[in-house]
Each structure stands twice: as structure tokens, then as C-alpha cells.
Design an enzyme around this catalytic site. Structure first.
Site, PDB file in Angstrom:
ATOM      1  N   VAL A  66      10.056  -0.015   9.445  1.00 22.66           N
ATOM      2  CA  VAL A  66       9.272  -0.850  10.375  1.00 22.66           C
ATOM      3  C   VAL A  66       7.919  -0.986   9.752  1.00 22.66           C
ATOM      4  O   VAL A  66       7.408  -2.288   9.676  1.00 22.66           O
ATOM      5  CB  VAL A  66       9.181  -0.257  11.549  1.00 22.66           C
ATOM      6  CG1 VAL A  66       8.173  -1.073  12.562  1.00 22.66           C
ATOM      7  CG2 VAL A  66      10.614  -0.282  12.163  1.00 22.66           C
ATOM      8  N   GLU A  67       7.300  -0.110   8.988  1.00 27.91           N
ATOM      9  CA  GLU A  67       5.829  -0.242   8.543  1.00 27.91           C
ATOM     10  C   GLU A  67       5.795  -0.961   7.416  1.00 27.91           C
ATOM     11  O   GLU A  67       4.641  -1.622   7.266  1.00 27.91           O
ATOM     12  CB  GLU A  67       5.134   1.325   8.384  1.00 27.91           C
ATOM     13  CG  GLU A  67       4.930   1.968   9.629  1.00 27.91           C
ATOM     14  CD  GLU A  67       3.735   1.279  10.390  1.00 27.91           C
ATOM     15  OE1 GLU A  67       3.141   0.602   9.770  1.00 27.91           O
ATOM     16  OE2 GLU A  67       3.461   1.744  11.236  1.00 27.91           O
ATOM     17  N   SER A  68       6.769  -0.899   6.264  1.00 31.14           N
ATOM     18  CA  SER A  68       6.550  -1.486   4.881  1.00 31.14           C
ATOM     19  C   SER A  68       7.744  -2.092   4.455  1.00 31.14           C
ATOM     20  O   SER A  68       7.497  -2.776   3.376  1.00 31.14           O
ATOM     21  CB  SER A  68       5.953  -0.334   3.855  1.00 31.14           C
ATOM     22  OG  SER A  68       6.931   0.451   3.842  1.00 31.14           O
TER      23      SER A  68
END
Length: 207
Positions: A105-107
Site C-alpha cells: 500500500v505504501e510504496s
């Protein structure tokens, strides 16, 4: 909303691009908390799979590597990343598959991801954490350093929220009290990264 529609909504959000942790807020840490986190960051060891049964570890690595192949085509890089994720998550008392969901999700598994406000690397760690619990020599684009910071920070938020995963994830993203980000991470974890050892390996470990 039906489960199928929920799944489609989650997929569309994940495909839209990374969800930065850049809204994370710098906070005044209690002295004992800062010391404990600093010790965790400074405790550098070579990453390794942490399984009681080595066969189970190799099975986990093969299956996770297959799931990650489209994002990271190079097999050596996949195994290096997965080994580091497993080690840093376990030493922080986290589920490695949850950490994989958060990274997705983040990167999107981009090692050099940089958010508009400066959050860096796989787990989108804000630079202020280096000043708070690390040293100026720490490079947040380094794979193992980034994972060690990210796992230590998430562990801190889980402790702060007394084990409430959704609130801890909200803090990690800087969106405490809003459901979108925790739902994305938990959805990625459960739909793509959840894993349990085959019964044959569990029985082998029990003997």
C-alpha cells in the site's frame, strides 16, 4: 456493499498508486520509549528467516516470492527483500505478511519511493525519525534500514494503541480515526499475503 464489490473497490484503490505515510506526525517521545526504539534501530544483524522448521521457512519464501514476482522480477532481489521483511517483522513482534501488505500500500515495493513530503523507501519512513531514534548515517533508502525503522515505528504505534491494529495503522499513515488506510493495508494483507504452513510441514515441526 457485497464482498465482491468491496474487493473490487479495494483493488481499484491499490492500483491507483501508493498511499503515502507522509502525514505521519512528529511527536515528543518519552525518554524510555525513545531509548528502546533507538536500541532496536541500532541492533543490526544479518537478516534471516525466523522459523522453527527450516523447511517451513523455505516454503514460505518460495510462495511469497511467486506472489511478488510481477513487482520484482529479479529472484535474488525478491528473496533478499522477503528475508529482510521476515526478520525485521519478527524481531518487532509483527506478522511479516501484514508488513508486506503495508509495503504494498505504501510504496508498491519501490525501494526508492519518495513521497511529496519526503517519506522514503519501502515503508515510507519520514526523515524526522532519524533525528528522533537514529543517527545521521542512517540511509532510509537502504532496504534493511528502512524495514527496521518501519517495523520499529509500527510496533511503537501498536504499543501506544494497546494492540489496536486499525488505530496503529491510522497513526502510521497520519490518518488516525479514518478507516480508508487501515482497510487498505488489512485488505492487501488478507487478500494477497496471508499464509499458513501446509499441514505436512506443521506435523514435521511438531516431532
Amino acid at each position: 456493499m457485497s464482498r465482491r464489490l468491496c474487493g473490487l473497490a479495494l483493488l481499484s484503490l491499490l492500483l491507483a498508486g501508493p498511499v503515502w505515510a507522509g502525514a505521519q506526525r512528529e511527536e515528543q517521545l518519552a525518554a524510555n520509549v525513545a531509548t528502546a526504539m533507538s536500541r532496536s534501530i541500532a541492533d543490526v544483524n544479518a537478516p534471516r528467516l525466523v522459523f522453527d522448521n527450516p523447511q517451513e521457512g523455505q516454503q514460505w519464501l518460495r510462495e511469497m516470492s511467486q506472489r511478488l514476482e510481477k513487482r520484482i522480477p529479479d529472484a535474488w532481489m525478491r528473496e533478499r527483500l522477503l528475508t529482510a521483511v521476515h526478520y525485521e517483522a519478527m524481531r518487532a513482534g509483527l506478522d511479516p505478511q501484514l508488513v508486506l501488505g503495508l509495503i504494498q500500500v505504501e510504496s508498491g515495493f519501490k525501494k526508492y519511493a519518495l513521497s511529496p513530503v519526503g517519506a522514503r523507501g519501502l515503508m515510507q519512513v519520514m526523515p524526522f525519525w532519524v533525528s528522533s531514534i537514529g543517527t545521521a548515517q542512517h540511509n532510509l533508502f537502504d532496504l534493511t534500514t528502512n524495514l527496521r525503522y518501519g517495523c520499529t515505528i509500527l510496533r511503537h504505534y501498536l504499543d501506544l494503541e494497546r494492540g489496536n491494529l486499525y488505530r496503529a495503522l491510522g497513526r502510521y499513515n497520519g490518518s488516525l480515526g479514518r478507516p480508508e488506510y487501515p482497510n487498505l493495508v488489512v485488505g492487501a494483507w488478507r487478500s494477497h499475503w496471508q499464509w499458513s504452513a501446509p499441514s505436512s510441514l506443521q506435523q514435521t515441526a511438531g516431532h
